[in-house]
Scaffold this active site. Structure first.
Site, PDB file in Angstrom:
ATOM      1  N   CYS A  59      25.072 -42.638  14.468  1.00  0.00           N
ATOM      2  CA  CYS A  59      25.166 -41.657  15.559  1.00  0.00           C
ATOM      3  C   CYS A  59      25.066 -40.226  15.036  1.00  0.00           C
ATOM      4  O   CYS A  59      24.882 -39.300  15.811  1.00  0.00           O
ATOM      5  CB  CYS A  59      26.453 -41.854  16.355  1.00  0.00           C
ATOM      6  SG  CYS A  59      27.958 -41.381  15.490  1.00  0.00           S
ATOM      7  N   HIS A  96      40.502 -30.229  19.165  1.00  0.00           N
ATOM      8  CA  HIS A  96      39.490 -31.193  19.582  1.00  0.00           C
ATOM      9  C   HIS A  96      38.908 -31.828  18.326  1.00  0.00           C
ATOM     10  O   HIS A  96      38.511 -31.122  17.386  1.00  0.00           O
ATOM     11  CB  HIS A  96      38.387 -30.473  20.372  1.00  0.00           C
ATOM     12  CG  HIS A  96      37.206 -31.322  20.676  1.00  0.00           C
ATOM     13  ND1 HIS A  96      37.228 -32.309  21.641  1.00  0.00           N
ATOM     14  CD2 HIS A  96      35.962 -31.345  20.139  1.00  0.00           C
ATOM     15  CE1 HIS A  96      36.040 -32.893  21.679  1.00  0.00           C
ATOM     16  NE2 HIS A  96      35.255 -32.321  20.784  1.00  0.00           N
ATOM     17  N   HIS A  99      35.254 -37.789  20.268  1.00  0.00           N
ATOM     18  CA  HIS A  99      35.406 -38.719  21.385  1.00  0.00           C
ATOM     19  C   HIS A  99      35.547 -40.134  20.851  1.00  0.00           C
ATOM     20  O   HIS A  99      35.139 -40.421  19.718  1.00  0.00           O
ATOM     21  CB  HIS A  99      34.193 -38.632  22.326  1.00  0.00           C
ATOM     22  CG  HIS A  99      34.117 -37.338  23.044  1.00  0.00           C
ATOM     23  ND1 HIS A  99      33.503 -36.215  22.502  1.00  0.00           N
ATOM     24  CD2 HIS A  99      34.603 -36.948  24.258  1.00  0.00           C
ATOM     25  CE1 HIS A  99      33.611 -35.209  23.355  1.00  0.00           C
ATOM     26  NE2 HIS A  99      34.264 -35.622  24.428  1.00  0.00           N
ATOM     27  N   ASP A 103      31.892 -48.890  21.765  1.00  0.00           N
ATOM     28  CA  ASP A 103      30.721 -49.547  21.170  1.00  0.00           C
ATOM     29  C   ASP A 103      30.850 -49.708  19.654  1.00  0.00           C
ATOM     30  O   ASP A 103      29.861 -49.777  18.939  1.00  0.00           O
ATOM     31  CB  ASP A 103      29.446 -48.787  21.524  1.00  0.00           C
ATOM     32  CG  ASP A 103      29.444 -47.347  21.011  1.00  0.00           C
ATOM     33  OD1 ASP A 103      30.442 -46.909  20.387  1.00  0.00           O
ATOM     34  OD2 ASP A 103      28.439 -46.647  21.239  1.00  0.00           O
ATOM     35  N   ARG A 112      34.873 -46.929  18.550  1.00  0.00           N
ATOM     36  CA  ARG A 112      34.174 -46.016  17.631  1.00  0.00           C
ATOM     37  C   ARG A 112      34.718 -44.625  17.888  1.00  0.00           C
ATOM     38  O   ARG A 112      34.404 -43.989  18.885  1.00  0.00           O
ATOM     39  CB  ARG A 112      32.668 -46.028  17.856  1.00  0.00           C
ATOM     40  CG  ARG A 112      31.924 -44.974  17.024  1.00  0.00           C
ATOM     41  CD  ARG A 112      30.413 -45.084  17.149  1.00  0.00           C
ATOM     42  NE  ARG A 112      29.929 -44.990  18.507  1.00  0.00           N
ATOM     43  CZ  ARG A 112      29.490 -43.865  19.091  1.00  0.00           C
ATOM     44  NH1 ARG A 112      29.483 -42.718  18.428  1.00  0.00           N
ATOM     45  NH2 ARG A 112      29.049 -43.899  20.338  1.00  0.00           N
ATOM     46  N   CYS A 114      34.265 -41.170  17.206  1.00  0.00           N
ATOM     47  CA  CYS A 114      33.164 -40.308  16.780  1.00  0.00           C
ATOM     48  C   CYS A 114      33.756 -38.914  16.572  1.00  0.00           C
ATOM     49  O   CYS A 114      34.078 -38.217  17.529  1.00  0.00           O
ATOM     50  CB  CYS A 114      32.096 -40.320  17.864  1.00  0.00           C
ATOM     51  SG  CYS A 114      30.624 -39.392  17.439  1.00  0.00           S
TER      52      CYS A 114
END
Length: 146
Positions: A59, A96, A99, A103, A112, A114
């Protein structure tokens, strides 16, 4: 313990952690980094993820199958950009991080995480004790290897 103040963040780190930004995929420090160690919140120094849970997801960002502790990450609904996603924030600094998606690898729970490289700092396994993270050594399968 490693940590920074908000004033010490560079522009990208500030954008990601304080303004909920996202760094470019495949152009960040840890997307293809697989050295043994931990990833800590850049602001609080709190441990968030280990290399044991990191996996290649293609990704463009670092991906982890789980957090070190569910108490150290906060999940919030994110409806920005016309999507509904689950945002991940650091409990230690309210930064932050990225996310979480459903998947990930099925054999590790299907998640996952990310995560933006700009939100975390990597601590190599052989520096854990020296930098005050020695209590995390038992989280690694091969504690003697470096």
């Amino acid at each position: 313990m490693l940590k920074k103040s908000k004033n010490e963040l560079n522009d990208l780190e500030y954008l990601v952690t304080q303004e909920n930004g996202t760094e470019p995929p495949f152009q960040n420090e840890y997307w293809n980094h697989f050295e043994k160690g931990i990833y800590v919140d850049k602001l609080s120094g709190k441990p968030l993820f280990t290399s044991e849970e990191k996996f290649e997801s293609d990704c463009g960002w670092p991906s982890f199958s789980k957090a070190l502790s569910d108490d150290d990450v906060i999940e919030l609904v994110d409806k920005s950009f016309g999507m509904v996603r689950t945002e991940v924030r650091s409990e230690g600094s309210d930064s932050h991080l990225g996310h979480v998606f459903n998947d990930g690898p099925k054999e590790t729970g299907g998640l996952r995480y990310c995560i933006n490289s700009a939100a975390v700092q990597f601590i190599p396994y052989d520096k854990l004790e020296e930098l005050g993270y020695g209590d995390l050594i038992p989280h690694f399968k091969d504690q003697g290897e470096k």
